[in-house]
Design a protein around this motif. Structure first.
Motif, mmCIF file in Angstrom:
data_model
loop_
_atom_site.group_PDB
_atom_site.id
_atom_site.type_symbol
_atom_site.label_atom_id
_atom_site.label_comp_id
_atom_site.label_asym_id
_atom_site.label_seq_id
_atom_site.Cartn_x
_atom_site.Cartn_y
_atom_site.Cartn_z
ATOM 1 N N PHE A 111 12.672 5.750 -4.461
ATOM 2 C CA PHE A 111 13.457 5.158 -5.541
ATOM 3 C C PHE A 111 13.857 6.192 -6.585
ATOM 4 N N SER A 112 12.972 7.121 -6.902
ATOM 5 C CA SER A 112 13.272 8.105 -7.939
ATOM 6 C C SER A 112 14.226 9.190 -7.453
ATOM 7 N N ASP A 113 14.375 9.328 -6.140
ATOM 8 C CA ASP A 113 15.303 10.306 -5.568
ATOM 9 C C ASP A 113 16.475 9.575 -4.928
ATOM 10 N N ASN A 144 0.803 -1.223 0.000
ATOM 11 C CA ASN A 144 0.000 0.000 0.000
ATOM 12 C C ASN A 144 0.835 1.272 0.000
ATOM 13 N N ASP A 145 2.157 1.124 0.017
ATOM 14 C CA ASP A 145 3.040 2.290 0.129
ATOM 15 C C ASP A 145 3.754 2.609 -1.186
ATOM 16 N N PHE A 146 3.099 2.325 -2.306
ATOM 17 C CA PHE A 146 3.767 2.520 -3.594
ATOM 18 C C PHE A 146 4.176 3.968 -3.840
ATOM 19 N N GLU A 147 3.330 4.916 -3.468
ATOM 20 C CA GLU A 147 3.663 6.317 -3.727
ATOM 21 C C GLU A 147 4.961 6.704 -3.009
ATOM 22 N N GLN A 148 5.080 6.311 -1.738
ATOM 23 C CA GLN A 148 6.297 6.614 -0.989
ATOM 24 C C GLN A 148 7.483 5.863 -1.573
#
Length: 353
Positions: free
Chosen positions: A331-333, A322-326
């Motif tokens: 990962f992108s930063d 459920n924590d995909f946004e975080q």
């Protein structure tokens, strides 16, 4: 079920979607127990892979449990713990018979999270599971197996094997992200004399040393050409591996190779990259490109099981599904977060198909 859905460049959402269903009697449905985020997913979100349609569930890497199998599935049954490969292989077309599964001509190849719904979800439909999934040995953890879904075979096949790394070679890897680190780890299997990692991040260069590089270069303030020429008697690297996917890194990889050298491109390119043939046509270089076939997955699995590849060190961050946004933010930063691979795991049962 819930899944991470792509809604166009820069747009994604963890939302309710219909449960996957078997559409061919050769399919299985897998409950996703662990999944991860790939640099290719970031390329999709950046608009670099326009064939991915809005509404597609992202992701192409998973470890999970088979919950349903079509009548034509031969190797798997409900309850089996499997690695879902990033590559789907029909096993019978010309390319699959040659072991070039990434080029499968029967609606295989890279399809999950690309042309069909992928693995960043609670459940996923897997086509061609008899030839596209791998049972996981008891001694290999979910996290370890997950590293074999994409990055390890990519670094090994498209980088090390395509680049023809041999004992005594000087190998330069441009980019010390997860795939570049995979190439460094797997290049060590062939006893090169030096492995040189080049990146803009000191954090990733520190990781490169831990994964097997003996020389690191931050090309924001050091010149890789000067360092490598000094190291090789001004010849250049025997093998360069491009593991970023930008015009500048591709051009650097070509320049760093010696006459007669090999350049293996791994990076996902979303923009044209120049090849200066006016400079290179006399130098007898070989340039290879490729999509991973994952034909090496059984070999790599044995090396992980025997402790010869310590792939658990790739995992730097853990999240629930459920924590995909975080997880995507971290990962992108990666420069600030230090993220290599993030792993998202099922926290509890959320329903059965």
């Amino acid at each position: 079920m819930k899944a991470l859905v792509y809604h166009g460049p820069g747009q994604k959402a963890w939302e309710e979607v219909p449960d996957p269903e078997i559409t061919d009697e050769g399919d299985v449905i897998v409950r996703v127990d662990a999944t991860t985020i790939c640099g290719t997913d970031l390329h999709i979100l950046a608009g670099d892979v326009p064939e991915v349609r809005p509404g597609t569930i992202l992701g192409h890497e998973a470890v999970g449990t088979v919950v349903e199998a079509g009548d034509e599935v031969r190797r798997l049954r409900p309850g089996d713990r499997v690695l879902v490969s990033c590559i789907s292989a029909c096993g019978t077309c010309r390319f699959c018979r040659e072991g070039r599964y990434g080029q499968c001509a029967e609606d295989g190849g890279w399809v999950l999270g690309h042309r069909i719904d992928g693995t960043q979800a609670e459940y996923v439909r897997v086509p061609y599971p008899d030839t596209s999934t791998y049972r996981i040995p008891d001694g290999v953890s979910d996290e370890e197996a997950l590293m074999l879904a994409d990055i390890l075979p990519t670094g090994y096949e498209v980088g090390v094997l395509a680049g023809g790394v041999r004992p005594g070679d000087v190998v330069a890897v441009v980019g010390a992200g997860p795939v570049g680190l995979s190439a460094i780890m797997c290049a060590r299997l062939f006893s090169p004399s030096h492995i040189i990692a080049i990146d803009l991040s000191d954090t990733r260069l520190k990781a490169a040393r831990e994964f097997g590089a003996d020389v690191t270069i931050n090309d924001s303030h050091d010149d890789p050409m000067t360092v490598i020429r000094d190291l090789t008697g001004r010849l250049g690297a025997d093998v360069t591996i491009e593991a970023v996917g930008t015009p500048a890194t591709f051009e650097l990889a070509v320049k760093l190779a010696r006459p007669g050298g090999r350049i293996a491109n791994i990076g996902v390119h979303g923009k044209p990259a120049l090849l200066h043939l006016e400079e290179q046509w006399t130098r007898d270089i070989t340039i290879t490109t490729g999509l991973v076939d994952a034909s090496s997955t059984p070999t790599l699995m044995r090396l992980v099981e025997s402790g010869q590849l310590a792939v658990g060190r790739f995992v730097t961050h853990h999240f629930g599904l459920n924590d995909f946004e975080q997880a995507y933010d971290v990962f992108s930063d990666s420069v600030d977060s230090g993220a290599l691979k993030v792993v998202l795991t099922r926290e509890e049962e959320t329903g059965a198909l």
